[in-house]
Structure formats: C-alpha cells, structure tokens
Write an enzyme that holds these catalytic residues in place. Sequence first.
Site, short mmCIF file in Angstrom:
data_model
loop_
_atom_site.label_atom_id
_atom_site.label_comp_id
_atom_site.label_asym_id
_atom_site.label_seq_id
_atom_site.Cartn_x
_atom_site.Cartn_y
_atom_site.Cartn_z
CB THR A 26 -0.89 -0.01 1.26
OG1 THR A 26 -1.76 -1.14 1.16
CG2 THR A 26 -1.74 1.25 1.36
CG ASP A 82 3.93 -2.63 1.71
OD1 ASP A 82 3.62 -1.53 1.19
OD2 ASP A 82 3.31 -3.10 2.69
N GLY A 96 3.42 2.28 7.93
CA GLY A 96 2.12 2.68 8.44
C GLY A 96 1.78 4.13 8.18
N GLY A 98 0.64 5.19 5.63
CA GLY A 98 -0.64 5.14 4.92
C GLY A 98 -1.72 4.42 5.72
CD GLU A 104 1.31 -1.44 4.68
OE1 GLU A 104 1.25 -0.77 3.64
OE2 GLU A 104 1.80 -1.00 5.73
CE LYS A 122 9.43 7.19 1.85
NZ LYS A 122 8.58 6.15 1.36
C1 5RP Z 1 1.25 2.29 4.31
C2 5RP Z 1 2.71 2.13 4.30
C3 5RP Z 1 3.42 2.62 3.09
O1 5RP Z 1 4.03 1.54 2.46
C4 5RP Z 1 4.44 3.64 3.50
O2 5RP Z 1 3.76 4.68 4.19
C5 5RP Z 1 5.20 4.22 2.33
O3 5RP Z 1 4.32 4.94 1.50
P1 5RP Z 1 4.83 5.79 0.27
O4 5RP Z 1 5.38 4.82 -0.72
O5 5RP Z 1 3.58 6.51 -0.22
O6 5RP Z 1 5.87 6.75 0.77
O7 5RP Z 1 3.34 1.62 5.19
O8 5RP Z 1 0.72 1.90 5.55
#
Ligand code: 5RP
Length: 226
Positions: A26, A82, A96, A98, A104, A122
Amino acid sequence: MENLKQLVGIKAAEFVSDGMIVGLGTGSTAAFFVEELGRRVKEENLDIVGVTTSHDTTIQAKALGIPLKSIDEVTHVDVTVDGADEIDDDLNGIKGGGAALLMEKIVASYTKHYIWIVDDSKLSRKLGSFKVPVEVIPYGFKQLFRHFEKQGFKPSYRYDDKGDLLVTDMKHHIIDLHFDIIHEPKKLAKLLDETVGVVEHGLFNNMVDTVIVGSSNGVSIIDKKK
Ligand code: 5RP
C-alpha cells in the site's frame, strides 16, 4: 521523486513470475508496482494471484484486472512488495504512514520473500525521524494516549482528510509516537506488543529480505545478511 518510485516499482515486478501468489503493498510507491503487475497481467498474460494489504490497493488491483484472493484463501504468499517510511542500517523499518500497517504486517508474516521499495530519502542510520504508528482499539484509546504521554512517547492522534479521527480498514484508530531516535527498536516493539489496547505497531524489525532503493544514481538492491 515520482520517477524514482516508478523505477523501483517496475524493478520489483521482475521478482514476480507465473504461478506466484503476490502480496500487494500500500502507498504511492507500491502503487507503481501494482500498476506494472497489472500491465504484465494484461499484456504478457502473467498468471498470478494477488493478496492485497488495504482497501485502496484492492480497488486499484481490481481495476487493473489482477485476480485476487484473501489472505485466508491462500496457503502462503510467495513474494510481497511494499513501501516503507524509514529503514535503518540493520533493515529494521517503520511502516504505516498510509495507515495500512496491520494488514501489511499480517500479509508480510506469511510471505516467503518480503521486499520493500523506497527512494533513498527513506534510509537512515537509526530509526526515529518518522513517527511510529500504533493501531489501537477504539475502546479506551484516550486512556492509552495519556499512558503514552506519561511514558514520554509524545503521542499524536492521526486524522483523515476531513479532519475526523482516522479509522483504519480494520476499524481501529492510529496514535503516532515520536521518539527522535530509536536506539533499541526491538525493545520498543516488545513494549508496544505487550501494551493492552495496541492491536499492532509500525515497527517492522528484522522482517524484510530485500530492499530495492531508487536514487539519482539508479536502482540498488540490498539483501538481508543471512
Ligand atoms: C502504508 C505504508 C506505506 O508503504 C508507507 O507509508 C510508504 O508509503 P509511500 O510509498 O507513499 O511513501 O506503510 O501503511
């Protein structure tokens, strides 16, 4: 940044082949992976089954024609791809952002090859610049908030786009904890695991097998030391 996310999303799809059960992550980076899988299903007749980690990803995967099963309908997951919010030198991570951490983590737990795709912003030596999301049962969650305050965890409630308290896909709330630097992620995870009212938290310690990182120099792949 969007380019890097797309780059790693497409790269991760190379880890998927015919017959696999695939965990679909996600977030904005995972969405590029799902998009690429959808393309391969359509254009290359890739024969896979997806297991999604959120309502949003389910909607995307269905629209792309990716066949889906629930986590309870499969014996295992071959590969899950992910995103992540922060990753340290030992490949512990925070997820988390998102609000999908619970699903997940469940899908990740039944996965043989667990992959994260991120851009290099990151990566950090130690976790802590990203707040640790904690998914909590609505009953007594304000008490739990006060408990976290007393422990010095600097909690904040997570709100949705409308300014209401966020409700996760599994009908819980999220409290974010701010630590600045997490010196002992395993100790913190244990403490949160043992806290009444906590359903799950966003510390994903020692879970990932492979991290695919996008940067201005291209894509690099980091494998967990065996
Ligand atoms: C959702 C998550 C996402 O994988 C995490 O927040 C990274 O998101 P993005 O790729 O939009 O930076 O853990 O719960």
